[in-house]
Each structure stands twice: as structure tokens, then as C-alpha cells.
Design an enzyme around this catalytic site. Structure first.
Site, PDB file in Angstrom:
ATOM      1  N   TYR A 222      17.550 -30.364  44.755  1.00  0.00           N
ATOM      2  CA  TYR A 222      16.697 -31.206  43.810  1.00  0.00           C
ATOM      3  C   TYR A 222      17.410 -32.471  43.440  1.00  0.00           C
ATOM      4  O   TYR A 222      18.334 -32.590  43.657  1.00  0.00           O
ATOM      5  CB  TYR A 222      16.262 -30.181  42.530  1.00  0.00           C
ATOM      6  CG  TYR A 222      17.477 -29.939  41.483  1.00  0.00           C
ATOM      7  CD1 TYR A 222      18.556 -29.308  41.873  1.00  0.00           C
ATOM      8  CD2 TYR A 222      17.560 -30.605  40.210  1.00  0.00           C
ATOM      9  CE1 TYR A 222      19.619 -28.949  40.922  1.00  0.00           C
ATOM     10  CE2 TYR A 222      18.449 -30.427  39.268  1.00  0.00           C
ATOM     11  CZ  TYR A 222      19.686 -29.560  39.829  1.00  0.00           C
ATOM     12  OH  TYR A 222      20.563 -29.412  38.797  1.00  0.00           O
TER      13      TYR A 222
ATOM     14  N   ARG B 118      22.178 -39.813  46.754  1.00  0.00           N
ATOM     15  CA  ARG B 118      22.723 -38.275  46.450  1.00  0.00           C
ATOM     16  C   ARG B 118      21.603 -37.377  47.080  1.00  0.00           C
ATOM     17  O   ARG B 118      22.145 -36.075  47.780  1.00  0.00           O
ATOM     18  CB  ARG B 118      22.866 -38.344  44.996  1.00  0.00           C
ATOM     19  CG  ARG B 118      23.407 -36.891  44.671  1.00  0.00           C
ATOM     20  CD  ARG B 118      24.175 -36.602  43.285  1.00  0.00           C
ATOM     21  NE  ARG B 118      23.055 -36.703  42.293  1.00  0.00           N
ATOM     22  CZ  ARG B 118      22.913 -36.655  41.201  1.00  0.00           C
ATOM     23  NH1 ARG B 118      24.279 -36.812  40.378  1.00  0.00           N
ATOM     24  NH2 ARG B 118      21.813 -36.625  40.205  1.00  0.00           N
TER      25      ARG B 118
ATOM     26  N   ARG C  68      10.673 -13.453  55.287  1.00  0.00           N
ATOM     27  CA  ARG C  68      12.003 -13.376  54.786  1.00  0.00           C
ATOM     28  C   ARG C  68      13.097 -12.729  55.779  1.00  0.00           C
ATOM     29  O   ARG C  68      12.975 -11.699  56.239  1.00  0.00           O
ATOM     30  CB  ARG C  68      11.904 -12.266  53.526  1.00  0.00           C
ATOM     31  CG  ARG C  68      13.217 -12.260  52.677  1.00  0.00           C
ATOM     32  CD  ARG C  68      13.305 -11.283  51.873  1.00  0.00           C
ATOM     33  NE  ARG C  68      14.766 -11.174  50.926  1.00  0.00           N
ATOM     34  CZ  ARG C  68      15.877 -10.750  51.626  1.00  0.00           C
ATOM     35  NH1 ARG C  68      15.847 -10.374  52.854  1.00  0.00           N
ATOM     36  NH2 ARG C  68      17.087 -11.121  50.753  1.00  0.00           N
TER      37      ARG C  68
ATOM     38  N   HIS D 280      17.252 -14.381  56.673  1.00  0.00           N
ATOM     39  CA  HIS D 280      18.418 -15.399  56.246  1.00  0.00           C
ATOM     40  C   HIS D 280      18.521 -16.596  57.082  1.00  0.00           C
ATOM     41  O   HIS D 280      18.348 -17.587  56.625  1.00  0.00           O
ATOM     42  CB  HIS D 280      19.522 -14.737  56.210  1.00  0.00           C
ATOM     43  CG  HIS D 280      19.907 -13.671  54.950  1.00  0.00           C
ATOM     44  ND1 HIS D 280      19.181 -12.674  54.828  1.00  0.00           N
ATOM     45  CD2 HIS D 280      20.703 -13.866  53.793  1.00  0.00           C
ATOM     46  CE1 HIS D 280      19.462 -11.903  53.840  1.00  0.00           C
ATOM     47  NE2 HIS D 280      20.305 -12.728  53.076  1.00  0.00           N
TER      48      HIS D 280
ATOM     49  N   LYS E  16      23.417 -30.599  45.314  1.00  0.00           N
ATOM     50  CA  LYS E  16      22.813 -30.446  44.088  1.00  0.00           C
ATOM     51  C   LYS E  16      21.435 -29.416  44.460  1.00  0.00           C
ATOM     52  O   LYS E  16      20.571 -29.725  44.764  1.00  0.00           O
ATOM     53  CB  LYS E  16      22.016 -31.740  43.543  1.00  0.00           C
ATOM     54  CG  LYS E  16      21.748 -31.790  42.035  1.00  0.00           C
ATOM     55  CD  LYS E  16      21.416 -33.069  41.460  1.00  0.00           C
ATOM     56  CE  LYS E  16      20.713 -32.995  39.956  1.00  0.00           C
ATOM     57  NZ  LYS E  16      21.508 -32.643  39.037  1.00  0.00           N
TER      58      LYS E  16
ATOM     59  N   GLU F 174      33.872 -29.914  35.829  1.00  0.00           N
ATOM     60  CA  GLU F 174      32.757 -30.722  35.091  1.00  0.00           C
ATOM     61  C   GLU F 174      32.337 -29.789  34.259  1.00  0.00           C
ATOM     62  O   GLU F 174      32.966 -28.701  33.770  1.00  0.00           O
ATOM     63  CB  GLU F 174      31.999 -31.190  36.107  1.00  0.00           C
ATOM     64  CG  GLU F 174      31.096 -29.977  36.941  1.00  0.00           C
ATOM     65  CD  GLU F 174      30.270 -30.242  38.070  1.00  0.00           C
ATOM     66  OE1 GLU F 174      29.392 -31.386  37.936  1.00  0.00           O
ATOM     67  OE2 GLU F 174      30.087 -29.589  38.880  1.00  0.00           O
TER      68      GLU F 174
ATOM     69  N   LEU G 101      29.804 -32.045  40.904  1.00  0.00           N
ATOM     70  CA  LEU G 101      28.529 -32.981  41.438  1.00  0.00           C
ATOM     71  C   LEU G 101      28.842 -34.221  41.056  1.00  0.00           C
ATOM     72  O   LEU G 101      29.251 -34.877  40.340  1.00  0.00           O
ATOM     73  CB  LEU G 101      27.193 -32.576  40.614  1.00  0.00           C
ATOM     74  CG  LEU G 101      26.008 -33.157  40.993  1.00  0.00           C
ATOM     75  CD1 LEU G 101      25.460 -32.486  42.374  1.00  0.00           C
ATOM     76  CD2 LEU G 101      25.073 -33.551  40.002  1.00  0.00           C
TER      77      LEU G 101
HETATM   78  N1  PMP Z   1      27.181 -31.858  37.104  1.00  0.00           N
HETATM   79  C1  PMP Z   1      26.226 -31.151  37.090  1.00  0.00           C
HETATM   80  C2  PMP Z   1      26.555 -29.724  37.414  1.00  0.00           C
HETATM   81  C3  PMP Z   1      25.045 -31.486  36.490  1.00  0.00           C
HETATM   82  O1  PMP Z   1      23.940 -30.696  36.750  1.00  0.00           O
HETATM   83  C4  PMP Z   1      24.856 -32.894  36.396  1.00  0.00           C
HETATM   84  C5  PMP Z   1      23.365 -33.197  36.058  1.00  0.00           C
HETATM   85  N2  PMP Z   1      22.500 -32.430  36.194  1.00  0.00           N
HETATM   86  C6  PMP Z   1      25.980 -33.856  36.454  1.00  0.00           C
HETATM   87  C7  PMP Z   1      27.132 -33.389  36.792  1.00  0.00           C
HETATM   88  C8  PMP Z   1      25.532 -35.163  35.960  1.00  0.00           C
HETATM   89  O2  PMP Z   1      25.060 -36.110  37.106  1.00  0.00           O
HETATM   90  P1  PMP Z   1      24.045 -37.068  36.725  1.00  0.00           P
HETATM   91  O3  PMP Z   1      24.864 -38.267  36.003  1.00  0.00           O
HETATM   92  O4  PMP Z   1      23.677 -37.541  38.031  1.00  0.00           O
HETATM   93  O5  PMP Z   1      22.760 -36.675  35.792  1.00  0.00           O
END
Ligand code: PMP
Length: 296
Positions: free
Chosen positions: A31, A50, A98, A100, A146, A190, A214
Site C-alpha cells: 500500500y 516507493r 487458497r 501459498h 510497505k 523507527e 520504511l
Molecule cells: N515507518 C512506518 C512503519 C510507517 O508506517 C510510516 C508511515 N506510514 C513511516 C515510517 C513514515 O513514512 P512517510 O513519511 O512516508 O509517511
């Protein structure tokens, strides 16, 4: 509210997906979230790059060309009541019995897009900052994708809610086993849904963009702002001790922008109020947003 699903524009209530969708069954999809200010997408190219990285990471071809994506965004943005919004894009490997392995031959991916109003956080968030907790980062080793399979992030974020805090700062154990207590070693990755910066000695420290986090679009904007304004930056692995000893901690995301973390695990960070770095960067970020919108 009208959303986009597989080539159709539908009222949200009428949008339906099969129970055999691999997104539903396996969390097999990716997403993207794109903020929209004054009805203009913010950094759309970086967000779509991304998205492509995430699609490549799960070996799924991009189901739409850039012109098709743009047409969908324009229509949904025009149909949303609010000037500031966020676009939510969701792509799964599609509907198949279903099993894998990837379906052979491949099936048509499911594509869902919606535009939602983007609210501003209450003023108290900027005046007083927010509280966060720490937790071991027990996620997988491809956090650069993501992925829609967000169960670990959901559980980690709920830990913050249960502790009356607004984010969980993740600490990856050196051993990567994930069971080292957050305070006994390891390094900052993060937040459960944000990137985290540490400020020490007037220097902005950021963890490197690797497979353990991310690559935030807001993270990039903050580093660009820092470079353009003579703020010293270091991009490197940040041991947990430096997180607790920080003068300031900042969290960033597309929907939360930049916020100061003033308490971590109940302990004050610096003087427990948004500090000088936050006070410098926050207005610069707001100005950056407005300038980008004016330039368009
Ligand atoms: N890390 C994670 C795990 C996230 O879910 C997000 C935002 N959804 C971010 C970092 C920040 O990314 P962005 O600045 O692109 O929103």
C-alpha cells in the site's frame, strides 16, 4: 464517499472484494499513503517510486501506468470534501484458490484507492509534544516494503495506546532474535507507523534507510530541510542508549508531519518540552509544504 476499485468508481458501501483475495487470506499486497494539501498530491513521484519498490519487493507488476494512477487521484481528490486529504492506495496479488505460491497463470491484481480528509493534530501536540514507549522490534527483515500485512505494527501501536502514549519506538536487538528487552541493547529502527530522529548536541541523527525501516518520504523531506538550513546531520546506526540520552526526539510521517516526543517510557526527554530543533524544523516543514504547493 466514492472510492476506486478495480476500474470502477463506487460508493464505499458498495465496494466488495472476494474472501479469496490474497490480501485478505495472506496479507499478500502493498500500500501507499500520499498526503494531499490544497487538493495537490505532496511528493507524488517519490511516493509512486516507493510504491514501485514495494511492488518489486513482492514481485508484483505495477497494474497501472502513471497516467492511469494520476487520473484516479484527480477524480478522487475532486470528489473529497476537504482541501487537505490523504490518498490510500492498496494493491494485492488478486483472487485465487487458497495456496501459498503465486497463482499460475497470474491473476489480475486487486486495486483499491480512496481519498480521506486529513485532519491537523490538536495544537497541544505541537505545544507539549507527545509521549512514546519503546518495544523490541520483532518485525520481519523487509521493513522497507510497505506491506499490507501490518499485524506486528498494529500490535506494537496498540501497546502505545494501552500505555496512554501516542507511538511505539522500535529497538532492534543486535542478535535480531527480537527478545532482548528494549533497554538492554540494540539500536533504533523507527516507530510503529513513523520514522524517528534523535537530536544530540544540536545534531540531527537518523537511522540509515535499509531493510529494517520504511524509507519515509517525510524522513527525506526533513533531511533536505536540514541540509538547506545548515543543520548538522548524521545518518548512522543509533544505539538505544543514545535514544534515552537524547536532547530531543522527533517522529515524522506523512499524516503526522513532525512531532516532538517529550517522554519515552515515562521518562523525560531533554527538558520534556518540544526543544530548539523541533522549533526550528517544524516551521521550516510548514513553509516547505506551502512553497511546494505555491510552486505548482
Ligand atoms: N515507518 C512506518 C512503519 C510507517 O508506517 C510510516 C508511515 N506510514 C513511516 C515510517 C513514515 O513514512 P512517510 O513519511 O512516508 O509517511
Amino acid at each position: 464517499m466514492t472510492i476506486y476499485l478495480n476500474g470502477q468508481y463506487l460508493p464505499l458501501e458498495e465496494a466488495k472484494v472476494s474472501v479469496l483475495d490474497r490480501g485478505f487470506i495472506f496479507g499478500d499486497g502493498v500500500y501507499e499513503v500520499i498526503p494531499v494539501y490544497s487538493r495537490r498530491a505532496f511528493r507524488p513521484v517519490a511516493h509512486m517510486q516507493r510504491l514501485q519498490h514495494s511492488l518489486d519487493g513482492i514481485r508484483l507488476a505495477n497494474p497501472l501506468g502513471m497516467d492511469e494512477w494520476t487520473a484516479i487521484f484527480e477524480r478522487l481528490i475532486a470528489g473529497c470534501d476537504s482541501e487537505d486529504q490523504y490518498l490510500y492506495l492498496h494493491i494485492t496479488r488478486g483472487v485465487a484458490p487458497r495456496d501459498h505460491p503465486f497463482p499460475v497463470p497470474p491473476v489480475t491484481p486487486t486495486v483499491f484507492v480512496m481519498a480521506n480528509p486529513l485532519g491537523q493534530p490538536p495544537a497541544s501536540v505541537f505545544e507539549r509534544g507527545v509521549a512514546a514507549i519503546t518495544a523490541p522490534d520483532y518485525r520481519w527483515l523487509r521493513c522497507d516494503i510497505k506491506a499490507i500485512s501490518l499485524l506486528p505494527n498494529v500490535l506494537l501501536r496498540q501497546m502505545a495506546v494501552d500505555a496512554d502514549a501516542s507511538e511505539t519506538v522500535l529497538i532492534r536487538a543486535e542478535s535480531l532474535t527480537g527478545d532482548t528487552p528494549a533497554t538492554e541493547g540494540g539500536f533504533l529502527t523507527e516507530g510503529s507507523a513513523s520514522n524517528i530522529f534523535v537530536v544530540n548536541n544540536e545534531t540531527l541523527l537518523a537511522p540509515p534507510k535499509d531493510h529494517l525501516m520504511l524509507p519515509g518520504i517525510t524522513y527525506d523531506v526533513i533531511l533536505e530541510i536540514a541540509a538547506a538550513n545548515g543543520i548538522r546531520c548524521e545518518i548512522r546506526k543509533i544505539p538505544v542508549a543514545e535514544v534515552f540520552a537524547a536532547d530531543e526526539l522527533l517522529l515524522t510521517s506523512s499524516t503526522r508531519e513532525v512531532q516532538a516526543i517529550t517522554h519515552l517510557d515515562g521518562k523525560p526527554i531533554g527538558s520534556a518540552v518540544p526543544g530548539p530543533m523541533f522549533k526550528k524544523i517544524h516551521p521550516l516543514y510548514q513553509a516547505f509544504k506551502r512553497n511546494v504547493m505555491r510552486a505548482k
